[in-house]
Write a protein that holds these residues in place. Structure first.
Motif, PDB file in Angstrom:
ATOM      1  N   HIS A   1       7.887  70.077  64.690  1.00 32.70           N
ATOM      2  CA  HIS A   1       9.036  69.743  65.535  1.00 32.70           C
ATOM      3  C   HIS A   1       9.402  68.285  65.286  1.00 32.70           C
ATOM      4  O   HIS A   1       8.519  67.451  65.055  1.00 32.70           O
ATOM      5  CB  HIS A   1       8.715  69.971  67.013  1.00 32.70           C
ATOM      6  CG  HIS A   1       9.905  70.383  67.822  1.00 32.70           C
ATOM      7  ND1 HIS A   1      10.200  71.706  68.108  1.00 32.70           N
ATOM      8  CD2 HIS A   1      10.898  69.660  68.388  1.00 32.70           C
ATOM      9  CE1 HIS A   1      11.312  71.765  68.824  1.00 32.70           C
ATOM     10  NE2 HIS A   1      11.756  70.530  69.008  1.00 32.70           N
ATOM     11  N   PHE A   2      10.714  67.997  65.353  1.00 29.47           N
ATOM     12  CA  PHE A   2      11.228  66.689  64.937  1.00 29.47           C
ATOM     13  C   PHE A   2      12.102  66.115  66.045  1.00 29.47           C
ATOM     14  O   PHE A   2      13.055  66.761  66.486  1.00 29.47           O
ATOM     15  CB  PHE A   2      12.017  66.837  63.631  1.00 29.47           C
ATOM     16  CG  PHE A   2      11.223  67.490  62.532  1.00 29.47           C
ATOM     17  CD1 PHE A   2      10.611  66.726  61.550  1.00 29.47           C
ATOM     18  CD2 PHE A   2      11.064  68.879  62.492  1.00 29.47           C
ATOM     19  CE1 PHE A   2       9.860  67.325  60.544  1.00 29.47           C
ATOM     20  CE2 PHE A   2      10.323  69.486  61.489  1.00 29.47           C
ATOM     21  CZ  PHE A   2       9.713  68.707  60.512  1.00 29.47           C
ATOM     22  N   VAL A   3      11.756  64.899  66.465  1.00 27.34           N
ATOM     23  CA  VAL A   3      12.440  64.257  67.587  1.00 27.34           C
ATOM     24  C   VAL A   3      13.157  63.000  67.090  1.00 27.34           C
ATOM     25  O   VAL A   3      12.521  62.113  66.508  1.00 27.34           O
ATOM     26  CB  VAL A   3      11.444  63.875  68.701  1.00 27.34           C
ATOM     27  CG1 VAL A   3      12.169  63.206  69.866  1.00 27.34           C
ATOM     28  CG2 VAL A   3      10.670  65.101  69.168  1.00 27.34           C
TER      29      VAL A   3
ATOM     30  N   LYS B   1      19.321  62.369  58.344  1.00 29.05           N
ATOM     31  CA  LYS B   1      18.823  63.263  57.297  1.00 29.05           C
ATOM     32  C   LYS B   1      17.720  62.586  56.478  1.00 29.05           C
ATOM     33  O   LYS B   1      16.779  63.251  56.011  1.00 29.05           O
ATOM     34  CB  LYS B   1      19.976  63.701  56.394  1.00 29.05           C
ATOM     35  CG  LYS B   1      21.029  64.536  57.116  1.00 29.05           C
ATOM     36  CD  LYS B   1      22.124  65.032  56.184  1.00 29.05           C
ATOM     37  CE  LYS B   1      21.644  66.160  55.302  1.00 29.05           C
ATOM     38  NZ  LYS B   1      22.746  66.812  54.554  1.00 29.05           N
ATOM     39  N   ARG B   2      17.805  61.281  56.319  1.00 34.50           N
ATOM     40  CA  ARG B   2      16.770  60.542  55.591  1.00 34.50           C
ATOM     41  C   ARG B   2      15.444  60.597  56.363  1.00 34.50           C
ATOM     42  O   ARG B   2      14.367  60.761  55.765  1.00 34.50           O
ATOM     43  CB  ARG B   2      17.231  59.100  55.381  1.00 34.50           C
ATOM     44  CG  ARG B   2      16.460  58.327  54.310  1.00 34.50           C
ATOM     45  CD  ARG B   2      17.108  56.976  54.057  1.00 34.50           C
ATOM     46  NE  ARG B   2      18.424  57.121  53.433  1.00 34.50           N
ATOM     47  CZ  ARG B   2      19.564  56.712  53.986  1.00 34.50           C
ATOM     48  NH1 ARG B   2      19.553  56.108  55.163  1.00 34.50           N
ATOM     49  NH2 ARG B   2      20.707  56.865  53.361  1.00 34.50           N
ATOM     50  N   LEU B   3      15.522  60.469  57.663  1.00 32.71           N
ATOM     51  CA  LEU B   3      14.327  60.593  58.496  1.00 32.71           C
ATOM     52  C   LEU B   3      13.744  62.004  58.409  1.00 32.71           C
ATOM     53  O   LEU B   3      12.527  62.183  58.273  1.00 32.71           O
ATOM     54  CB  LEU B   3      14.657  60.240  59.949  1.00 32.71           C
ATOM     55  CG  LEU B   3      14.768  58.755  60.282  1.00 32.71           C
ATOM     56  CD1 LEU B   3      15.498  58.554  61.606  1.00 32.71           C
ATOM     57  CD2 LEU B   3      13.385  58.102  60.338  1.00 32.71           C
ATOM     58  N   LEU B   4      14.600  63.012  58.493  1.00 33.27           N
ATOM     59  CA  LEU B   4      14.145  64.396  58.404  1.00 33.27           C
ATOM     60  C   LEU B   4      13.476  64.673  57.058  1.00 33.27           C
ATOM     61  O   LEU B   4      12.432  65.343  56.994  1.00 33.27           O
ATOM     62  CB  LEU B   4      15.317  65.357  58.609  1.00 33.27           C
ATOM     63  CG  LEU B   4      15.794  65.590  60.044  1.00 33.27           C
ATOM     64  CD1 LEU B   4      17.047  66.448  60.053  1.00 33.27           C
ATOM     65  CD2 LEU B   4      14.700  66.252  60.878  1.00 33.27           C
ATOM     66  N   ALA B   5      14.081  64.172  55.991  1.00 33.49           N
ATOM     67  CA  ALA B   5      13.531  64.408  54.652  1.00 33.49           C
ATOM     68  C   ALA B   5      12.123  63.842  54.539  1.00 33.49           C
ATOM     69  O   ALA B   5      11.215  64.487  53.972  1.00 33.49           O
ATOM     70  CB  ALA B   5      14.446  63.801  53.598  1.00 33.49           C
ATOM     71  N   ASN B   6      11.903  62.650  55.064  1.00 33.17           N
ATOM     72  CA  ASN B   6      10.578  62.045  55.015  1.00 33.17           C
ATOM     73  C   ASN B   6       9.583  62.802  55.890  1.00 33.17           C
ATOM     74  O   ASN B   6       8.435  63.031  55.483  1.00 33.17           O
ATOM     75  CB  ASN B   6      10.651  60.580  55.444  1.00 33.17           C
ATOM     76  CG  ASN B   6      11.119  59.659  54.332  1.00 33.17           C
ATOM     77  OD1 ASN B   6      10.313  59.113  53.579  1.00 33.17           O
ATOM     78  ND2 ASN B   6      12.431  59.496  54.215  1.00 33.17           N
TER      79      ASN B   6
ATOM     80  N   TRP C   1      21.094  62.713  69.855  1.00 30.78           N
ATOM     81  CA  TRP C   1      19.638  62.649  70.045  1.00 30.78           C
ATOM     82  C   TRP C   1      19.067  64.041  70.222  1.00 30.78           C
ATOM     83  O   TRP C   1      19.045  64.602  71.304  1.00 30.78           O
ATOM     84  CB  TRP C   1      19.321  61.728  71.223  1.00 30.78           C
ATOM     85  CG  TRP C   1      20.085  60.441  71.096  1.00 30.78           C
ATOM     86  CD1 TRP C   1      21.147  60.033  71.847  1.00 30.78           C
ATOM     87  CD2 TRP C   1      19.890  59.434  70.103  1.00 30.78           C
ATOM     88  NE1 TRP C   1      21.620  58.830  71.400  1.00 30.78           N
ATOM     89  CE2 TRP C   1      20.865  58.429  70.312  1.00 30.78           C
ATOM     90  CE3 TRP C   1      18.979  59.274  69.058  1.00 30.78           C
ATOM     91  CZ2 TRP C   1      20.963  57.295  69.541  1.00 30.78           C
ATOM     92  CZ3 TRP C   1      19.076  58.136  68.257  1.00 30.78           C
ATOM     93  CH2 TRP C   1      20.044  57.163  68.506  1.00 30.78           C
ATOM     94  N   PHE C   2      18.568  64.595  69.121  1.00 39.21           N
ATOM     95  CA  PHE C   2      18.095  65.974  69.088  1.00 39.21           C
ATOM     96  C   PHE C   2      16.576  66.055  69.020  1.00 39.21           C
ATOM     97  O   PHE C   2      15.884  65.088  68.694  1.00 39.21           O
ATOM     98  CB  PHE C   2      18.684  66.710  67.884  1.00 39.21           C
ATOM     99  CG  PHE C   2      18.311  66.117  66.540  1.00 39.21           C
ATOM    100  CD1 PHE C   2      17.045  66.329  65.992  1.00 39.21           C
ATOM    101  CD2 PHE C   2      19.225  65.364  65.809  1.00 39.21           C
ATOM    102  CE1 PHE C   2      16.696  65.793  64.757  1.00 39.21           C
ATOM    103  CE2 PHE C   2      18.888  64.819  64.568  1.00 39.21           C
ATOM    104  CZ  PHE C   2      17.616  65.035  64.047  1.00 39.21           C
TER     105      PHE C   2
END
Length: 393
Positions: free
Chosen positions: A189-191, A175-180, A251-252
């Protein structure tokens, strides 16, 4: 005369006795019918209130299994949502129904989850080269500050925290990666990738595969075994029911709307934070294997492909997947991985049932995987040697 009279009286007694017996027999018939009907109704009530917990128990009553029971029973009334659920579902519905603002420069965010330095930066450098402006990079290093060798990774470290395998801290890092990454409005798109992941195709192939479809690739399947639904805790009720509990690799790849939903969610996240952890109630629930699969199975099952585009080999059936050393890396190995076009999940119960589904991209069957893991750092040179060959497969 007396004898005849006595005979007639005796006959009358016999007839009277026979009549009484016949009457009692007539009375017994409706009683038995009432008893049988009552028992049948009682059985239906019990089956409705306490449904069979395993499919095998259903076959005691019918060769068609549980379906013959559910066909007879009335539908289970919908559960009334809690205030928190109503609020959460309104937000989720609004995010999904709101069109995203168009961007002239849609990008893919590559998010690396690593304990330290990334051993395959040189390989990723070759993958990214020539495609500047179409991607962004984010690195979460949980143990030590990484040393970068590629310009695409320098100055892209985010604030990181400790990550413990199997605990909610792994989800927190995701979630920290997604937030950034969400701070850049061009990221569509987020890998999520690990330090042992490598690309299987060219950048253009990966970009088209992800950007030209409107779904997220989130591994998600039903596992009735001890390492699947056996990890479920009833403390998650009422919001998370056992029938909705799912499992999958972490791993999404995720479209922007789904990334926003994950960041907005606290209700379902809190259930896994509090009640999905190793050792709780004698179970080894792994939050990163269950939170997102269960969450999306509940709120948008039609919006996800139920497999991950990152290949992992679990054929050894151990706690961790197979790892590839330098001598394992060959053109044939990489060709075999990139040609796989079906998704296979194996249940953890005694049956070890294989759930096989074709990998469909916009309704067309295509190879499943864009990335692969787990590779040892020593495999770098062999991967670089074969990169231009296997990425053109």
């Amino acid at each position: 005369m007396k004898t005849a009279k006595s005979w007639r009286l005796g006959m009358c007694g016999v007839q009277l006795l026979a009549g009484q017996r016949h009457a009692r027999a007539q009375l017994r018939k409706p009683v038995w019918i009432i008893v049988l009907i009552s028992l049948f109704i009682l059985f239906l009530i019990c089956a409705y209130v306490y449904p069979p917990q395993s499919s095998s128990s259903c076959y005691i009553f019918s060769s068609r299994g549980c379906k013959v029971l559910t066909d007879w029973l009335p539908p289970i009334p919908a559960r009334e949502y809690t205030d928190e659920e109503i609020a959460s579902r309104i937000i989720i519905k609004e995010i999904l129904s709101t069109p995203l603002a168009e961007t002239r420069n849609p990008k893919i965010a590559f998010m690396f989850l690593s304990p330290g330095s990334l051993p395959f930066e040189k390989l990723w450098d070759r993958f990214f080269h020539g495609h500047e402006g179409r991607f962004t990079v984010y690195i979460h290093s949980s143990k030590e500050k990484p040393v970068h060798v590629s310009r695409y990774f320098m100055n892209h470290d985010i604030r990181s925290d400790q990550v413990i395998w199997g605990k909610i801290s792994m989800v927190d890092a995701e979630k920290r990666l997604l937030a950034n990454a969400l701070q850049d409005p061009h990221n569509q798109h987020f890998v999520l990738l690990s330090d042992s992941c490598v690309p299987l195709h060219t950048f253009d192939y990966v970009y088209d595969y992800l950007m030209h479809t409107n779904i997220s690739y989130i591994d998600c399947f039903y596992d009735p075994g001890p390492h699947g639904n056996g990890r479920y805790s009833e403390h998650m009720l009422p919001e998370v029911e056992k029938k909705d509990f799912r499992k999958g690799a972490q791993w999404f790849t995720m479209k922007r709307q789904h990334a926003l939903i994950v960041m907005a969610d606290n209700l379902y996240y809190s259930k896994f934070r509090d009640y999905c952890k190793p050792g709780l109630d004698g179970k080894n629930c792994i939050a990163d294997e269950h939170y997102l699969p269960t969450f999306f199975n509940m709120i948008d099952p039609g919006g996800i492909a139920t497999w991950s585009v990152t290949h992992v080999d679990w054929s050894e059936r151990k706690w961790h997947p197979k790892s590839y050393r330098a001598q394992d890396v060959s053109y044939e190995l990489l060709k075999n991985i990139t040609s796989i076009d079906v998704s296979i999940h194996v249940t953890s119960d005694d049956k070890h049932e294989e759930q096989i589904k074709p990998c469909l991209w916009n309704g067309v069957k295509r190879p499943c995987y864009l990335f692969a893991r787990k590779f040892y750092p020593e495999a770098l040179d062999n991967l670089l040697e074969h990169f231009s060959n296997y990425t053109t497969i």
